[in-house]
Design a protein around this motif. Structure first.
Motif, PDB file in Angstrom:
ATOM      1  N   GLN A   1       0.837  -1.195   0.000  1.00 21.19           N
ATOM      2  CA  GLN A   1       0.000   0.000   0.000  1.00 21.19           C
ATOM      3  C   GLN A   1       0.877   1.253   0.000  1.00 21.19           C
ATOM      4  OE1 GLN A   1      -3.585   0.004   2.102  1.00 21.19           O
ATOM      5  NE2 GLN A   1      -3.869  -2.182   1.941  1.00 21.19           N
ATOM      6  N   GLU A   2       0.419   2.172  -0.867  1.00 21.99           N
ATOM      7  CA  GLU A   2       1.241   3.320  -1.227  1.00 21.99           C
ATOM      8  C   GLU A   2       1.710   4.149  -0.025  1.00 21.99           C
ATOM      9  OE1 GLU A   2      -0.740   5.452  -4.256  1.00 21.99           O
ATOM     10  OE2 GLU A   2       1.021   6.641  -4.785  1.00 21.99           O
ATOM     11  N   GLU A   3       0.788   4.465   0.898  1.00 26.48           N
ATOM     12  CA  GLU A   3       1.168   5.381   1.977  1.00 26.48           C
ATOM     13  C   GLU A   3       2.181   4.751   2.935  1.00 26.48           C
ATOM     14  OE1 GLU A   3      -1.816   3.987   1.636  1.00 26.48           O
ATOM     15  OE2 GLU A   3      -2.885   3.782   3.539  1.00 26.48           O
ATOM     16  N   VAL A   4       2.075   3.423   3.135  1.00 29.98           N
ATOM     17  CA  VAL A   4       3.029   2.763   4.038  1.00 29.98           C
ATOM     18  C   VAL A   4       4.389   2.645   3.351  1.00 29.98           C
ATOM     19  CG1 VAL A   4       3.398   0.778   5.542  1.00 29.98           C
ATOM     20  CG2 VAL A   4       1.079   1.460   4.976  1.00 29.98           C
ATOM     21  N   LEU A   5       4.378   2.328   2.062  1.00 27.14           N
ATOM     22  CA  LEU A   5       5.637   2.225   1.323  1.00 27.14           C
ATOM     23  C   LEU A   5       6.339   3.586   1.275  1.00 27.14           C
ATOM     24  CD1 LEU A   5       7.423   0.240  -0.317  1.00 27.14           C
ATOM     25  CD2 LEU A   5       6.310   1.125  -2.363  1.00 27.14           C
ATOM     26  N   ALA A   6       5.557   4.655   1.078  1.00 32.41           N
ATOM     27  CA  ALA A   6       6.144   6.000   1.045  1.00 32.41           C
ATOM     28  C   ALA A   6       6.820   6.317   2.375  1.00 32.41           C
ATOM     29  CB  ALA A   6       5.062   7.035   0.728  1.00 32.41           C
ATOM     30  N   LYS A   7       6.181   5.934   3.487  1.00 34.60           N
ATOM     31  CA  LYS A   7       6.780   6.178   4.804  1.00 34.60           C
ATOM     32  C   LYS A   7       8.069   5.361   4.966  1.00 34.60           C
ATOM     33  CE  LYS A   7       2.630   6.150   7.344  1.00 34.60           C
ATOM     34  NZ  LYS A   7       1.983   5.709   8.585  1.00 34.60           N
ATOM     35  N   ALA A   8       8.066   4.141   4.432  1.00 31.83           N
ATOM     36  CA  ALA A   8       9.261   3.298   4.516  1.00 31.83           C
ATOM     37  C   ALA A   8      10.424   3.942   3.754  1.00 31.83           C
ATOM     38  CB  ALA A   8       8.967   1.903   3.963  1.00 31.83           C
ATOM     39  N   PHE A   9      10.143   4.463   2.558  1.00 28.04           N
ATOM     40  CA  PHE A   9      11.210   5.112   1.781  1.00 28.04           C
ATOM     41  C   PHE A   9      11.681   6.391   2.469  1.00 28.04           C
ATOM     42  CE2 PHE A   9       9.931   2.497  -1.945  1.00 28.04           C
ATOM     43  CZ  PHE A   9      11.193   2.010  -2.225  1.00 28.04           C
ATOM     44  N   HIS A  10      10.750   7.082   3.140  1.00 25.07           N
ATOM     45  CA  HIS A  10      11.132   8.299   3.866  1.00 25.07           C
ATOM     46  C   HIS A  10      12.112   7.942   4.993  1.00 25.07           C
ATOM     47  CE1 HIS A  10      10.809  12.376   5.340  1.00 25.07           C
ATOM     48  NE2 HIS A  10      10.580  11.901   6.549  1.00 25.07           N
ATOM     49  N   ILE A  11      11.833   6.833   5.681  1.00 23.75           N
ATOM     50  CA  ILE A  11      12.738   6.377   6.751  1.00 23.75           C
ATOM     51  C   ILE A  11      14.112   6.064   6.173  1.00 23.75           C
ATOM     52  CG2 ILE A  11      13.214   4.444   8.329  1.00 23.75           C
ATOM     53  CD1 ILE A  11      10.197   4.319   8.887  1.00 23.75           C
ATOM     54  N   ILE A  12      14.133   5.338   5.050  1.00 22.89           N
ATOM     55  CA  ILE A  12      15.415   4.966   4.433  1.00 22.89           C
ATOM     56  C   ILE A  12      16.199   6.223   4.036  1.00 22.89           C
ATOM     57  CG2 ILE A  12      16.453   3.856   2.405  1.00 22.89           C
ATOM     58  CD1 ILE A  12      14.150   1.800   2.554  1.00 22.89           C
ATOM     59  N   ASP A  13      15.484   7.245   3.562  1.00 23.04           N
ATOM     60  CA  ASP A  13      16.148   8.468   3.098  1.00 23.04           C
ATOM     61  C   ASP A  13      16.605   9.369   4.240  1.00 23.04           C
ATOM     62  OD1 ASP A  13      15.829   7.741   0.495  1.00 23.04           O
ATOM     63  OD2 ASP A  13      14.021   8.938   0.155  1.00 23.04           O
ATOM     64  N   THR A  14      15.938   9.296   5.394  1.00 25.83           N
ATOM     65  CA  THR A  14      16.200  10.303   6.426  1.00 25.83           C
ATOM     66  C   THR A  14      16.806   9.752   7.713  1.00 25.83           C
ATOM     67  OG1 THR A  14      13.929  10.096   7.268  1.00 25.83           O
ATOM     68  CG2 THR A  14      14.344  11.821   5.634  1.00 25.83           C
ATOM     69  N   GLN A  15      16.745   8.440   7.924  1.00 22.82           N
ATOM     70  CA  GLN A  15      17.239   7.893   9.179  1.00 22.82           C
ATOM     71  C   GLN A  15      18.394   6.921   8.928  1.00 22.82           C
ATOM     72  OE1 GLN A  15      14.365   6.331  11.939  1.00 22.82           O
ATOM     73  NE2 GLN A  15      12.747   7.665  11.183  1.00 22.82           N
ATOM     74  N   THR A  16      19.195   6.757   9.966  1.00 15.41           N
ATOM     75  CA  THR A  16      20.221   5.724   9.911  1.00 15.41           C
ATOM     76  C   THR A  16      19.608   4.417  10.391  1.00 15.41           C
ATOM     77  OG1 THR A  16      21.900   7.373  10.381  1.00 15.41           O
ATOM     78  CG2 THR A  16      22.509   5.061  10.708  1.00 15.41           C
TER      79      THR A  16
END
Ligand code: ZN
Length: 151
Positions: free
Chosen positions: A45-60
């Motif tokens: 689902q799009e909104e959960v995947l988007a949050k996952a990519f945001h984590i990958i881009d912004t967190q260690t």
């Protein structure tokens, strides 16, 4: 009409993730194709995947590994404004976050398969974005003990 059971869904998700992982193993560019991205959007689902990519881009995202074993756990350092640090075991569909508790464990008919942390942990591995730290046993055990419900 046959229902899609959680077991069938998890098998499909594993197949897709394994296929992407195998393709990227032999590729220098750790990038998803448009087709793969669309598949993951449908599965997670799009909104959960988007949050996952945001984590990958912004967190260690740290992969703690106990030396001379296959023991491993994944840690997400919290980013502003949330300072919550999530830890989870790789390849296990479980997380201590509120979303997982409310939308997956407590929901009578969950609309989601998993949370953004579980997805981010797996995708970060596939995309070679994990920060790996090898630890001696006592240090690994100390961190492992911290995996407990946050509330
Ligand atoms: Zn989570």
């Amino acid at each position: 009409m046959q229902q899609i059971t959680p077991t069938i869904l998890s098998e499909v998700i594993e197949k897709v993730l394994n296929r992407i992982e195998e393709r990227l193993l032999n590729s220098h560019e750790k990038q998803l194709t448009t087709q793969e991205y669309i598949e993951l959007n449908v599965l997670f689902q799009e909104e959960v995947l988007a949050k996952a990519f945001h984590i990958i881009d912004t967190q260690t995202i740290v992969s703690y590994r106990q030396e001379n074993t296959t023991n491993e756990l994944i840690e997400f350092a919290g980013s502003w404004p949330s300072q919550t640090v999530y830890k989870l075991f790789p390849f296990i569909n479980f997380c201590h976050c509120t979303f997982f508790k409310d939308e997956i464990l407590k929901a009578p008919e969950p609309a989601y398969y998993t949370c953004e942390h579980v997805i981010a942990a797996r995708l970060a591995r596939i995309l070679n974005k994990l920060k790996i730290e090898i630890l001696p046993k006592h240090k690994f055990n100390f961190i492992q003990k911290q995996i407990a419900p946050q509330d």
